[in-house]
Write an enzyme that holds these catalytic residues in place. Sequence first.
Site, mmCIF file in Angstrom:
data_model
loop_
_atom_site.group_PDB
_atom_site.id
_atom_site.type_symbol
_atom_site.label_atom_id
_atom_site.label_comp_id
_atom_site.label_asym_id
_atom_site.label_seq_id
_atom_site.Cartn_x
_atom_site.Cartn_y
_atom_site.Cartn_z
ATOM 1 N N SER A 1 0.855 -1.188 0.000
ATOM 2 C CA SER A 1 0.000 0.000 0.000
ATOM 3 C C SER A 1 0.893 1.241 0.000
ATOM 4 C CB SER A 1 -0.907 0.001 1.230
ATOM 5 O OG SER A 1 -0.127 0.301 2.369
ATOM 6 N N LYS A 2 0.241 2.387 -0.074
ATOM 7 C CA LYS A 2 0.978 3.656 -0.157
ATOM 8 C C LYS A 2 1.981 3.835 0.979
ATOM 9 C CE LYS A 2 -1.747 6.797 -2.886
ATOM 10 N NZ LYS A 2 -3.102 7.266 -2.728
ATOM 11 N N ARG A 3 1.639 3.261 2.102
ATOM 12 C CA ARG A 3 2.510 3.314 3.269
ATOM 13 C C ARG A 3 3.918 2.791 2.945
ATOM 14 N NH1 ARG A 3 2.555 -0.654 6.870
ATOM 15 N NH2 ARG A 3 0.968 -1.888 5.819
ATOM 16 N N GLY B 1 5.456 3.198 0.139
ATOM 17 C CA GLY B 1 6.080 3.976 -0.934
ATOM 18 C C GLY B 1 5.125 4.019 -2.112
#
Length: 480
Positions: free
Chosen positions: A250-252, A254
């Site tokens: 996920s965006k967490r 990167g």
Amino acid sequence: MKLDAPFNLDPNVKVRTRFAPSPTGYLHVGGARTALYSWLYAKHNNGEFVLRIEDTDLERSTPEATAAIIEGMEWLNLPWEHGPYYQTKRFDRYNQVIDEMIEQGLAYRCYCTKDRLEELRHTQEQNKEKPRYDRHCLHDHSHSPDEPHVVRFKNPTEGSVVFDDAVRGRIEISNSELDDLIIRRTDGSPTYNFCVVVDDWDMGITHVVRGEDHINNTPRQINILKAIGAPIPTYAHVSMINGDDGQKLSKRHGAVSVMQYRDDGYLPEALINYLVRLGWGHGDQEIFSREEMINYFELDHVSKSASAFNTEKLQWLNQHYIRELPPEYVAKHLEWHYKDQGIDTSNGPALTEIVTMLAERCKTLKEMASSSRYFFEEFETFDEAAAKKHFKGNAAEALAKVKEKLTALSSWDLHSTHEAIEQTAAELEVGMGKVGMPLRVAVTGSGQSPSMDVTLVGIGRDRVLARIQRAIDFIHAQNA
Ligand code: GLU
């Protein structure tokens, strides 16, 4: 049932795969890897690749997402022979098949109210039975098609669905696990699983490569395909991509969007090579040209287990491709980053020269563009730490002397600029660094650049001389 053949499909093509994204967001790396595997399988078999936009979820699909997905596919250079096709443009066709299925008794209208269905489910739950439709309307003929209804597929009640997944091996699901799936809603719109079936049939798809999150749909789709007399494609369900901590990517972790990797300075070749290795291998080879990927790619070497994303490896590949691809090609991608960073490159060295100068030093093109700004534009200030470190002692004297020598050169080339620095150091009886470093900070603003001769030639004589003078003035002003 009759095949709709609007697609001009060449009957001699033996393998046809597709990528069928739902346009609800950007193209993410998981989708891109699925697309790549699907594409490679087609190319490996001299087959064709179809792009199909599954936009039937009108609330979540947007034209911007469709454009973003197409942009991602183009940037990755995964061209398709057919499409993009849009499911929303094929409702007539889906309904035509549904009507024919009703006629042939393969599907039936269901008039059950929500209340009845809820009650049914409640009773089944109480009796510890699996909730499923009880086929009340298959036998009840008291309604007229003018009344609101859905259409259900008459799923076989006996036996099981067996398929040999090209990645995961044999999978068997008992028909008693499957319900009479709704294939058309009350509002007349066909449902997702049904559209996929008709499309895979009409588009002549022989191999369905998709994410393993769709594995539960496969037995339902196979039953419908069988019912309408369509060939059953081979299925290959590809595992998920996790972050380096084992959690779903996920965006967490990167960037997850393909275009974000472009923005961050990666070459498509690096991302493609990274993605192909993430869940597939050929011995212990890490670097693959496109031809090699196509030659070696086999679905049975695709890993069943989830893969972990590793940004360091991607960076390593990126640097490899920055170094190894023709500078003209890398320069084309680099140009995008100068524009993105608002750097006007019309006055300065050719971008191919920048690539040659900086390939060893930069992991990304974003970094290459930002760290080479001084070749094209004046910089505002000297890097504070670099100035403090190198504009001391007799730096001003060294700069004045080297400026004199550079001014006197009859030709501005690597050899003569190098000699000018060397002679300055010799005359001042100091090491080369005592001249080179102040000079570097003076002309680039920072303590890092390619070798001085290369840097000076790249920046050009007039700019170099003016910048040295500016540095001398700066040192004097500081010491005053
Ligand atoms: N539209 C589905 C998705 O984006 C893919 C379905 C399929 O490949 O069959 O996840």
